[in-house]
Design a protein around this motif. Structure first.
Motif, short mmCIF file in Angstrom:
data_model
loop_
_atom_site.label_atom_id
_atom_site.label_comp_id
_atom_site.label_asym_id
_atom_site.label_seq_id
_atom_site.Cartn_x
_atom_site.Cartn_y
_atom_site.Cartn_z
N ASN A 52 0.82 -1.22 0.00
CA ASN A 52 0.00 0.00 0.00
C ASN A 52 0.85 1.27 0.00
N LEU A 54 3.23 2.46 1.72
CA LEU A 54 3.67 3.20 2.90
C LEU A 54 5.18 3.39 2.87
N THR A 82 -3.90 7.88 -2.62
CA THR A 82 -5.02 7.81 -1.67
C THR A 82 -5.90 6.60 -1.97
N ARG A 85 -4.20 3.31 -1.09
CA ARG A 85 -4.18 3.03 0.35
C ARG A 85 -5.56 2.71 0.89
N GLN A 86 -6.59 3.29 0.25
CA GLN A 86 -7.93 2.95 0.71
C GLN A 86 -8.31 1.55 0.26
N TYR A 108 -14.12 8.90 10.90
CA TYR A 108 -13.00 9.54 10.22
C TYR A 108 -12.76 8.91 8.85
N ILE A 112 -13.16 10.91 5.29
CA ILE A 112 -12.13 11.19 4.29
C ILE A 112 -12.38 10.44 2.99
N ARG A 161 -12.39 0.97 11.72
CA ARG A 161 -11.97 2.20 11.05
C ARG A 161 -11.41 1.90 9.67
N VAL A 165 -13.27 2.67 5.02
CA VAL A 165 -12.92 3.25 3.72
C VAL A 165 -13.15 2.28 2.57
N GLU B 167 1.14 6.66 10.15
CA GLU B 167 0.96 5.63 9.13
C GLU B 167 -0.46 5.12 9.09
N SER B 168 -1.10 5.00 10.27
CA SER B 168 -2.45 4.46 10.23
C SER B 168 -3.40 5.46 9.60
N ALA B 169 -3.14 6.75 9.79
CA ALA B 169 -3.99 7.74 9.10
C ALA B 169 -3.74 7.69 7.59
N LEU B 170 -2.46 7.59 7.21
CA LEU B 170 -2.13 7.52 5.77
C LEU B 170 -2.71 6.26 5.15
N SER B 171 -2.71 5.15 5.91
CA SER B 171 -3.25 3.89 5.39
C SER B 171 -4.74 3.98 5.13
N LEU B 172 -5.40 4.91 5.81
CA LEU B 172 -6.83 5.07 5.55
C LEU B 172 -7.05 5.87 4.28
N GLY B 173 -5.95 6.33 3.70
CA GLY B 173 -6.08 7.13 2.50
C GLY B 173 -6.14 8.61 2.82
N ALA B 174 -5.81 8.99 4.05
CA ALA B 174 -5.79 10.41 4.39
C ALA B 174 -4.61 11.07 3.67
N PHE B 176 -1.69 14.08 3.22
CA PHE B 176 -0.76 14.67 4.18
C PHE B 176 -1.45 15.76 4.99
N GLU B 178 -4.69 16.16 5.61
CA GLU B 178 -5.67 15.59 6.54
C GLU B 178 -4.98 14.98 7.75
N THR B 179 -3.86 14.29 7.49
CA THR B 179 -3.11 13.69 8.58
C THR B 179 -2.55 14.78 9.50
#
Lengths: 252, 282
Positions: A52, A54, A82, A85-86, A108, A112, A161, A165, B167-174, B176, B178-179
């Motif tokens: 993904n 990261l 984005t 990652r989603q 959240y 998003i 959470r 998404v 990383e967990s915020a970015l993994s949700l597709g947020a 930069f 938004e994070t």
């Protein structure tokens, strides 16, 4: 395999000058649980985080090769980070709830990914918390801080959470390693229930856990994929010497 | 031997605590004992009348208001510059570690530059463009001089956020952004407030940077282009007086400045504790 969800071809990854992943070729099947095992430092987590993207956020990372999800290139593209990652959410080693309420942690993800109407949020949040088997425990305290939950509950909150998404793939990096036995069991059970609709790729250190829930197993050693196959075959009839040694606990 | 070591360091520690708190109380005691008697309602509610600096009637409302305008403006200006930079250093640029460390080094140097140098620099620019001392010039100068302080203070707090959370915020597709605002700022709200206070405190207490840039006046500034009086300069000018009464007024002004900082610290602390509810302790 006729319909792989994730296809990795010739993936090499260096961090600074270290060669972390070496010529990885894999086809990860859709809607199954694929477990990655191997000794510490063999690149399991890096492989997961490459899927993904990261790894983009780490300094000194260089990669070559290709990764596709549903036939769409995800590694060598500048766009749609984005969306990638989603599509492939990550559940980390220990839960990292966001610094907000229980409700908002789940909302959240919805927010998003573009669903902002308040009235629509609540039923969705409830549905997601039910999916993660957390609803009954938190329904009376949705506005409490997420930090007030136990670690096991936090991990299930992170799962809810992540599901918010609408991913196709759940990447899980030793998701039970920080949890008590009961919470671990809950997560394992969830994964088995979810595996019908989601492609789950999980890293674990616990062989017994791999035996319990894996449909497919990948064995990695020093950055290489040594063996990959269906769980049944992998455990009953490992082909490679190193796999045999690992399974019998020679090195860990 | 172990015991001697233990006793030695404990004594050292208590000694240090004693010296620091002792000094603080000594300072507070001296400004109270010399200034409290001159503190009056007249002083905080009136501007200087004719002959105020010779001990006649009036007050220093001009300096109080001027100081508040100046430091509030400078803090706001610095905040809007510092927050994005500090977030950028920890999110957008986080993977370019060398560059960020270089930036930190430069900011630390800027932090160490005395404020009179900023004042002199700003003054030389003002001469070049033909601008006169004004509230605006003061706000910009003080703002620029507290920017490195604020950035580094926020940066140190953002640095403590575990990588897994971002990383967990970015993994949700947020994204930069938004994070940054949804996660980092929320998690670090008390630290951000501390940085804000630190900047404000430096701004309101500084005399050197405003000396050339803001000037001094007996009037309350009516616009950004007018000069403004500030409390530290009010203290400075009065303290040099040969008249005893005026020197006492300087101490009263110092007491007032201390009280203002105390009040603002307490208020912002209370506010930031409210945001603190959802903070995660990692």
């Amino acid at each position: 395999m006729n319909n792989p969800k994730i296809k990795i071809q010739g993936l090499d990854l260096h961090i600074h000058k270290q060669h972390i992943l070496k010529g990885i070729n894999l086809e990860i099947p859709a809607n199954k649980i694929t477990v990655i095992i191997g000794p510490s430092g063999c690149g399991k987590t890096t492989l997961l985080k490459t899927i993904n993207r990261l790894t983009d956020e780490y300094s000194g990372v260089k990669h070559s090769g290709s990764i596709t999800i549903d036939g769409i290139e995800v590694l060598n593209t500048r766009n749609g980070l984005t969306e990638i990652r989603q599509k492939a959410g990550l559940l980390s080693q220990r839960p990292y709830p966001l610094p907000m309420s229980i409700f908002n942690n789940v909302a959240y993800g919805l927010k998003i990914s573009g669903r902002k109407r308040k009235s629509a949020l609540r039923p969705r949040v409830e549905h997601l918390l039910r999916m993660a088997s957390l609803w009954e425990e938190v329904k009376d305290r949705l506005n409490d801080p997420a930090a007030s939950l136990s670690i096991g509950q936090q991990q299930r909150l992170c799962l809810a959470r992540g599901l918010a998404v609408n991913p196709d793939i759940i990447l899980a990096d030793e998701p039970t390693s920080a949890l008590d036995p009961l919470s671990s069991q809950a997560i394992e059970q969830k994964f088995q229930e979810l595996s019908g609709q989601y492609t789950i790729v999980m890293v674990t250190h616990i062989l017994r856990q791999a035996r319990r829930i894996a449909d497919y197993v990948i064995f990695m050693y020093l950055g290489e994929v040594i063996e990959f196959g269906s769980a049944e075959e992998f455990f009953s009839n490992p082909k490679h010497e190193k796999t045999k040694a690992y399974l019998s606990g020679v090195f860990n | 031997m172990k015991r001697v070591e233990e006793i030695f360091f404990r004594t050292l520690m208590y000694g240090a605590v004693l010296v620091i708190t002792g000094l603080l109380f000594l300072i507070i005691y001296s400004i109270i004992s010399k200034g409290a008697s001159s503190l009056s309602w007249e002083m905080v509610s009136q501007t200087p009348r004719g002959g105020y600096y010779f001990g006649k009637e009036g007050g220093i409302l001009n300096a109080i208001i001027g100081s508040l305008y100046l430091s509030a403006g400078a803090t706001a200006l610095a905040f809007f510059i510092s927050l994005p930079v500090a977030l950028g250093m920890n999110i957008y640029l986080a993977k370019y570690r060398r560059m960020v460390n270089g930036l930190r080094f430069i900011l630390d140097l800027l932090w160490g530059v005395p404020s009179i140098v900023y004042g002199a620099f700003a003054f030389s620019i003002m001469i070049m463009v033909g601008a006169r001392a004004s509230l605006m010039a003061g706000i910009i100068t003080v703002g620029v001089f507290i920017v490195p302080i604020m950035i580094r203070a926020m940066d140190e707090v953002f640095k403590t956020v575990p990588r897994g959370l971002t990383e967990s915020a970015l993994s949700l597709g947020a994204t930069f952004t938004e994070t940054s605002f949804g996660v980092l700022v929320r998690q670090c709200a008390p630290g951000v407030v501390t940085a804000l206070l630190l900047g404000f405190g430096r701004g309101i207490g500084d005399a050197a940077a405003v000396l050339f840039t803001t000037g001094y006046t007996d009037y309350i500034p009516g616009s950004l282009s007018q000069p403004a009086a500030t409390l530290p300069l009010a203290i400075f000018f009065q303290l040099g007086s040969p008249i005893e009464e005026v020197r006492e007024r300087a101490f009263a002004a110092a007491l007032l400045l201390t009280l203002i900082i105390l009040l603002i610290s307490v208020i912002t602390r209370i506010l930031s504790n409210r945001f603190n509810k959802n903070r995660i302790n990692f």
